[in-house]
Design a protein around this motif. Structure first.
Motif, PDB file in Angstrom:
ATOM      1  N   LEU A  64       0.825  -1.202   0.000  1.00 14.60           N
ATOM      2  CA  LEU A  64       0.000   0.000   0.000  1.00 14.60           C
ATOM      3  C   LEU A  64       0.868   1.265   0.000  1.00 14.60           C
ATOM      4  CD1 LEU A  64      -2.750  -1.064   2.572  1.00 14.60           C
ATOM      5  CD2 LEU A  64      -3.045  -0.786   0.107  1.00 14.60           C
ATOM      6  N   TYR A  65       1.970   1.201   0.731  1.00 13.40           N
ATOM      7  CA  TYR A  65       2.874   2.354   0.781  1.00 13.40           C
ATOM      8  C   TYR A  65       3.476   2.633  -0.597  1.00 13.40           C
ATOM      9  CZ  TYR A  65       6.813   5.314   2.174  1.00 13.40           C
ATOM     10  OH  TYR A  65       7.721   6.334   2.288  1.00 13.40           O
TER      11      TYR A  65
ATOM     12  N   ASP B 203      -8.745   8.673  -5.085  1.00 17.58           N
ATOM     13  CA  ASP B 203      -8.099   7.364  -4.907  1.00 17.58           C
ATOM     14  C   ASP B 203      -6.962   7.451  -3.894  1.00 17.58           C
ATOM     15  OD1 ASP B 203      -9.800   6.273  -6.771  1.00 17.58           O
ATOM     16  OD2 ASP B 203      -8.367   6.401  -8.442  1.00 17.58           O
ATOM     17  N   LEU B 204      -6.248   8.566  -3.910  1.00 16.15           N
ATOM     18  CA  LEU B 204      -5.126   8.740  -2.986  1.00 16.15           C
ATOM     19  C   LEU B 204      -5.615   8.820  -1.545  1.00 16.15           C
ATOM     20  CD1 LEU B 204      -2.094   9.143  -2.635  1.00 16.15           C
ATOM     21  CD2 LEU B 204      -2.440  11.608  -2.998  1.00 16.15           C
ATOM     22  N   VAL B 205      -6.713   9.515  -1.328  1.00 17.92           N
ATOM     23  CA  VAL B 205      -7.284   9.609   0.019  1.00 17.92           C
ATOM     24  C   VAL B 205      -7.688   8.226   0.522  1.00 17.92           C
ATOM     25  CG1 VAL B 205      -9.239  10.469   1.361  1.00 17.92           C
ATOM     26  CG2 VAL B 205      -8.039  12.005  -0.209  1.00 17.92           C
ATOM     27  N   LYS B 206      -8.359   7.451  -0.328  1.00 13.71           N
ATOM     28  CA  LYS B 206      -8.774   6.101   0.061  1.00 13.71           C
ATOM     29  C   LYS B 206      -7.568   5.222   0.363  1.00 13.71           C
ATOM     30  CE  LYS B 206     -12.873   6.386  -2.915  1.00 13.71           C
ATOM     31  NZ  LYS B 206     -13.509   5.878  -4.161  1.00 13.71           N
ATOM     32  N   LEU B 207      -6.537   5.357  -0.451  1.00 13.40           N
ATOM     33  CA  LEU B 207      -5.334   4.547  -0.271  1.00 13.40           C
ATOM     34  C   LEU B 207      -4.635   4.910   1.038  1.00 13.40           C
ATOM     35  CD1 LEU B 207      -3.690   2.349  -1.647  1.00 13.40           C
ATOM     36  CD2 LEU B 207      -2.428   4.124  -2.868  1.00 13.40           C
ATOM     37  N   ARG B 208      -4.560   6.181   1.348  1.00  9.52           N
ATOM     38  CA  ARG B 208      -3.943   6.615   2.605  1.00  9.52           C
ATOM     39  C   ARG B 208      -4.717   6.089   3.811  1.00  9.52           C
ATOM     40  NH1 ARG B 208      -2.749  12.876   0.817  1.00  9.52           N
ATOM     41  NH2 ARG B 208      -0.636  12.550  -0.034  1.00  9.52           N
TER      42      ARG B 208
ATOM     43  N   ASN C 256       3.586   5.949  -5.663  1.00  8.76           N
ATOM     44  CA  ASN C 256       3.418   6.048  -7.116  1.00  8.76           C
ATOM     45  C   ASN C 256       2.239   6.945  -7.473  1.00  8.76           C
ATOM     46  OD1 ASN C 256       5.608   4.345  -7.613  1.00  8.76           O
ATOM     47  ND2 ASN C 256       4.331   2.502  -7.543  1.00  8.76           N
ATOM     48  N   LEU C 257       1.163   6.806  -6.710  1.00  6.12           N
ATOM     49  CA  LEU C 257      -0.009   7.622  -6.981  1.00  6.12           C
ATOM     50  C   LEU C 257       0.262   9.092  -6.662  1.00  6.12           C
ATOM     51  CD1 LEU C 257      -2.870   7.484  -8.008  1.00  6.12           C
ATOM     52  CD2 LEU C 257      -3.668   6.994  -5.681  1.00  6.12           C
ATOM     53  N   GLN C 258       1.027   9.348  -5.597  1.00  7.12           N
ATOM     54  CA  GLN C 258       1.391  10.721  -5.268  1.00  7.12           C
ATOM     55  C   GLN C 258       2.191  11.360  -6.393  1.00  7.12           C
ATOM     56  OE1 GLN C 258       3.445  10.318  -1.505  1.00  7.12           O
ATOM     57  NE2 GLN C 258       1.690  11.063  -0.349  1.00  7.12           N
ATOM     58  N   LYS C 259       3.109  10.606  -6.983  1.00  7.75           N
ATOM     59  CA  LYS C 259       3.909  11.121  -8.090  1.00  7.75           C
ATOM     60  C   LYS C 259       3.026  11.467  -9.284  1.00  7.75           C
ATOM     61  CE  LYS C 259       8.103   8.547  -6.877  1.00  7.75           C
ATOM     62  NZ  LYS C 259       9.030   7.454  -7.284  1.00  7.75           N
ATOM     63  N   GLU C 260       2.057  10.612  -9.562  1.00 10.61           N
ATOM     64  CA  GLU C 260       1.153  10.859 -10.686  1.00 10.61           C
ATOM     65  C   GLU C 260       0.286  12.089 -10.420  1.00 10.61           C
ATOM     66  OE1 GLU C 260      -0.568  10.297 -14.438  1.00 10.61           O
ATOM     67  OE2 GLU C 260       1.304   9.632 -13.499  1.00 10.61           O
ATOM     68  N   VAL C 261      -0.172  12.226  -9.187  1.00 11.04           N
ATOM     69  CA  VAL C 261      -0.968  13.399  -8.828  1.00 11.04           C
ATOM     70  C   VAL C 261      -0.144  14.674  -8.994  1.00 11.04           C
ATOM     71  CG1 VAL C 261      -2.055  14.617  -6.887  1.00 11.04           C
ATOM     72  CG2 VAL C 261      -2.572  12.198  -7.288  1.00 11.04           C
TER      73      VAL C 261
END
Length: 523
Positions: free
Chosen positions: A119-120, A173-178, A125-130
């Motif tokens: 998950l981390y 998606d980032l919020v849910k992942l966090r 990766n998602l943070q980089k895309e954002v």
């Protein structure tokens, strides 16, 4: 089903059971789930959503603990959000994954380290895309500021619209992942002191043995028989009024409880502790932040239904919350508290002679010690706490042993835990009367309690402003100074006399109006 009724405008709320880890910091008294819901009437003027069941944990955490929003829901999946976020250092966990994995195994934790790491990585990766999309959106916005042909402007408008929609989706998606990462990572237990023995309770190491068992030249009675003959408590009436494992103290037993509380407070205050009485109903989020599970399948906490509140199982919880979300001046450390409170535990599933009478009950009085200190001082204060306990119990003339508890017996918050087990001749066994735990920064990273080092060099920016030293999380420790019911068991059974009387230890007599012994009422 909750039972509610209205009387004089007040609503009575029933209690359902929730969970305390069996081996938590200040007390290892094993309290298990009741076979059915206990309804206890409590006044309440409002209700709040029930908190989701979360586990505990983690050491090395970064960023202050903050409140999180309530649960969110999408059209196809339900996303459970944590009520609060622990300041978890995920990079540290990733960089030390082998050591963390071994610690999880040694402590018999069900934490899923692989899932946390997956998950981390996904979150990074998602943070980089954002961030990439945010950069493109900014570039489009900057281009729109210049003179453009209508066709070119329309093209940028469409591009900006598409970027906004894509960014909105990814941010959700980032919020849910966090949230998912936070919940999973909170299950990882604290690190363990290198000297702690590995294994279950029977692997615990004897640290010290104080005194020796008293030799009796007459048949030994247990505290139940002594209490009945001396008219000191009534379990039958309490069972009718409240249920099993409740009790009335009577006559000299009441005086003895008060004497134990006042004597203990007096002795601990001499060592620089500030006395407190505490709230006995707290928010479930505070219970969670201290490393307990207020709601769960194997519940140990009395949780108030249709509310975010629980009854405390130890004063460690409300005392730990005093400095929640604050930065303490380093000069104020250590902060030492000694707190008196009533404690409530479900004690379900217990049976047999070892749990009869006062040994395992649902409600009891307790004096608890709690320390907040600098990180490098917690081992020293752990030794201080166990020394205070040793001094207290030895001054009462008790025979006891001190154990360095094994990894399998540590609750998630504890880095190391010492248990005190006293000899109870009526029960013909040693029984736990106290424990002392060093929780390092496990609780403070959840409670958000930090301090700013005063000796750390500060820097001055180019604008002439002084940059303060970075804050650090305090270390927290807790220890039971006196758990009244089990202390009563020890005193009644160890100081019983052949004529049926019980001698009061010398330190307690001034707090009992000079009473030296408890005699049968017919005398």
């Amino acid at each position: 089903m909750a039972l509610q009724c209205r009387l004089s405008g007040a609503t009575f709320q029933s209690l359902k059971l929730a969970t305390i880890p069996i081996s938590s910091s200040s007390s290892r008294f094993i309290f298990r789930t009741l076979p059915k819901t206990l309804n206890l009437a409590l006044f309440s003027r409002h209700s709040a959503p029930k908190a989701p069941p979360f586990s505990v944990l983690i050491r090395n955490l970064s960023a202050p603990a903050v409140a999180a929003a309530p649960a969110a829901e999408t059209s196809d999946i339900k996303v459970v959000k944590p009520q609060w976020n622990a300041a978890i250092d995920f990079k540290w966990i990733r960089d030390n994954k082998e050591a963390v994995a071994v610690n999880i195994k040694n402590r018999n934790s069900n934490a899923n380290l692989e899932l946390v790491l997956q998950l981390y990585d996904k979150m990074l990766n998602l943070q980089k895309e954002v961030e990439r999309l945010r950069g493109e959106r900014n570039n489009v916005a900057n281009k729109m500021k210049g003179k453009l042909e209508p066709s070119e402007r329309q093209k940028l408008i469409e591009e900006g619209k598409n970027l906004k929609e894509a960014l909105t989706t990814l941010e959700e998606d980032l919020v849910k992942l966090r949230d998912e990462l936070q919940i999973e990572a909170q299950c990882i237990p604290n690190l363990t002191h290198p000297d702690v023995p590995i294994g279950w309770e029977d692997s615990s190491k004897l640290r010290n043995m104080v005194g020796s068992p008293r030799k009796f030249d007459f048949p030994v009675k247990d505290h139940l028989q002594i209490g009945k003959e001396l008219d000191l408590f009534d379990f039958d009436a309490a069972a009718e009024v409240s249920g099993s494992k409740f009790y009335y103290l009577k006559n000299e037993a009441v005086m003895l409880e008060m004497a134990l509380v006042n004597w203990t407070l007096t002795e601990v205050m001499k060592r620089g502790f500030t006395p407190l009485t505490t709230p006995e109903i707290v928010r479930s989020s505070v219970v969670e932040k201290c490393g307990f599970q207020p709601r769960g399948e194997n519940t140990q906490v009395y949780s108030i239904e249709d509310s975010d509140q629980c009854l405390i199982g130890t004063a460690e919880i409300p005392v730990g919350g005093i400095h929640m979300d604050s930065i303490v001046a380093e000069s104020a450390l250590p902060l030492k508290y000694v707190a008196f409170s009533h404690c409530f535990r479900t004690e379900a599933g217990a049976a047999g002679t070892a749990t009869r009478g006062l040994y395992r009950v649902h409600q009891f009085s307790k004096v608890e010690m709690f320390i907040l200190c600098r990180q490098e001082e917690s081992d020293m204060y752990h030794e201080e706490l166990i020394k205070i306990e040793e001094d207290l119990f030895s001054s009462l003339g008790l025979h006891f042993k001190i154990l360095d508890m094994a990894t399998g017996d540590l609750g998630a918050p504890a880095y190391r835990k010492f248990d005190v087990e006293a000899w109870m001749p009526g029960l013909e066994r040693y029984g736990e009367i106290s424990s002392a735990s060093n929780c390092t920064d496990y609780q403070s990273r959840r409670l958000g309690i930090r301090y700013r080092p005063s000796e750390s060099p500060s820097t001055t920016s180019k604008k002439g402003k002084t940059n303060l030293a970075a804050t650090k999380f305090v270390h927290t420790l807790n220890a039971t100074a006196c758990a009244i019911p089990r202390m009563l068991v020890c005193l009644l059974e160890n100081f019983q006399q052949e004529d049926g009387s019980v001698i009061i230890p010398h330190p307690l007599r001034p707090f009992m109006g000079g009473v030296e012994a408890i005699y049968p009422k017919s005398r």
